[in-house]
Motif scaffolding. Structure first.
Motif, short mmCIF file in Angstrom:
data_model
loop_
_atom_site.label_atom_id
_atom_site.label_comp_id
_atom_site.label_asym_id
_atom_site.label_seq_id
_atom_site.Cartn_x
_atom_site.Cartn_y
_atom_site.Cartn_z
N LYS A 47 0.82 -1.20 0.00
CA LYS A 47 0.00 0.00 0.00
C LYS A 47 0.87 1.26 0.00
O LYS A 47 1.79 1.38 0.81
N PHE A 48 0.55 2.18 -0.90
CA PHE A 48 1.27 3.45 -0.96
C PHE A 48 0.77 4.36 0.15
O PHE A 48 -0.43 4.61 0.29
N MET A 49 1.71 4.90 0.95
CA MET A 49 1.37 5.71 2.11
C MET A 49 1.59 7.20 1.83
O MET A 49 2.27 7.58 0.87
N LYS A 50 1.02 8.03 2.68
CA LYS A 50 1.11 9.48 2.50
C LYS A 50 2.54 10.00 2.56
O LYS A 50 2.85 11.05 2.00
N ASP A 51 3.41 9.28 3.29
CA ASP A 51 4.80 9.72 3.39
C ASP A 51 5.65 9.28 2.19
O ASP A 51 6.87 9.49 2.16
N GLY A 52 5.01 8.67 1.19
CA GLY A 52 5.72 8.27 -0.02
C GLY A 52 6.34 6.90 0.01
O GLY A 52 7.00 6.50 -0.95
N THR A 53 6.11 6.14 1.06
CA THR A 53 6.65 4.79 1.16
C THR A 53 5.56 3.77 0.83
O THR A 53 4.37 4.08 0.84
N TRP A 54 6.00 2.55 0.57
CA TRP A 54 5.09 1.44 0.31
C TRP A 54 5.12 0.51 1.52
O TRP A 54 6.17 -0.05 1.86
N MET A 55 3.96 0.32 2.15
CA MET A 55 3.86 -0.51 3.34
C MET A 55 3.46 -1.94 2.98
O MET A 55 2.56 -2.16 2.16
N TYR A 56 4.15 -2.87 3.58
CA TYR A 56 3.81 -4.29 3.41
C TYR A 56 2.68 -4.65 4.36
O TYR A 56 2.73 -4.38 5.57
N VAL A 57 1.60 -5.27 3.82
CA VAL A 57 0.43 -5.66 4.61
C VAL A 57 0.27 -7.17 4.49
O VAL A 57 -0.13 -7.68 3.44
N PRO A 58 0.58 -7.93 5.54
CA PRO A 58 0.56 -9.39 5.44
C PRO A 58 -0.83 -10.00 5.65
O PRO A 58 -1.72 -9.38 6.23
#
Length: 268
Positions: free
Chosen positions: A248-259
């Motif tokens: 998931k693309f986050m507001k801070d510009g990073t991509w979060m892993y969601v297991p």
């Protein structure tokens, strides 16, 4: 071969954009069926050079280029970015990929950029700064704007045939700069909390891996890939284990892993 090229060039010069693209498609198909690898590469490069000259003559995204297989054509929903990609397989099962990006600058000009596949000469493509002249080649099949209208950020999902034993899926990020140039790479995290410029999933050629964007969940959903313990991390034996992960693309510009996403066994 020179005669063949001369005749092809003459047809292309006298054709409309759509007709010229179809002639390029014929060259790509000719390359793929050529038994000699050296000639195959020569024809493929000629096709790419010709394709570049055809699309560089466009000053807008007006030509209808939706169905020109084997070339993948993706246009962003905001009409700021269009990406062409295709691949040529060689006798040893490896691929060389060809790609072009057309992007609008802030002034409205269309800038065409050629992508040069250097994935085979890059030891760790997931953690390398790879740009248009040093591209991690793939055939892209999904293009999604991320980060809001003014960010000009896009996510790309692609397929890499790799070799006779493994395939790969690629999750990439590309930014369109104000002058219409592009920049590849993002801030991705995986299940091991490692950071990457892009995500590359390698798995056995006998398996199928899903990597798609889910509009409701606003994230990419992927098959979770697993290697049986007895194979000691050998990706020739990697395959889906029936569970799903998200990116998931986050507001801070990073991509979060969601297991461990719950899809109740549904395929997508």
């Amino acid at each position: 071969m020179k005669i063949f090229f001369t005749i092809a060039a003459l047809f292309i010069a006298l054709s409309t954009t759509a007709q010229s693209i179809q002639n390029v498609v014929s060259l790509i198909n000719e390359a793929q069926t050529e038994p000699n690898d050296s000639l195959r590469g020569e024809i493929a490069n000629y096709a790419a050079n010709t394709f570049e000259s055809v699309i560089s003559a466009e000053d807008d995204f007006t030509a209808t280029l939706d169905d020109i297989k084997p070339i993948s054509v993706l246009t962003s929903s905001d009409n700021r970015l269009r990406i062409f990609s295709w691949g040529i397989q060689f006798a040893d099962g490896t691929y060389t990929y060809y790609g072009f990006v057309q992007a609008r600058s802030d002034d409205g000009d269309v800038v065409t950029t050629r992508l040069i596949d250097k994935s085979d000469s890059t030891p760790n493509g997931a953690k390398s700064s790879m740009q248009p002249d040093n591209w991690y080649g793939a055939i892209y099949y999904e293009l999604v704007p991320v980060g809001g209208k003014k960010s000009h950020l896009y996510a790309l999902a692609g397929w890499d045939g790799a070799d006779l034993f493994v395939n790969r899926k690629v999750l990439e990020q590309v930014r369109v700069k104000s002058d219409g140039s592009i920049y590849f790479g993002g801030y991705f995290t995986d299940e091991h909390k490692q950071n990457y410029d892009r995500l590359i999933f390698e798995y056995t050629e006998r398996a199928v891996m899903s990597l798609r964007y889910d509009l409701k969940m606003k994230m990419f959903i992927a098959d979770h890939m697993m290697i049986p313990e007895q194979y000691n991390g050998n990706t020739k034996f990697s395959g889906p284990d029936g569970s799903f992960d998200g990116y998931k693309f986050m507001k801070d510009g990073t991509w979060m892993y969601v297991p461990d996403l719950d899809f109740k066994g549904a395929r997508f």
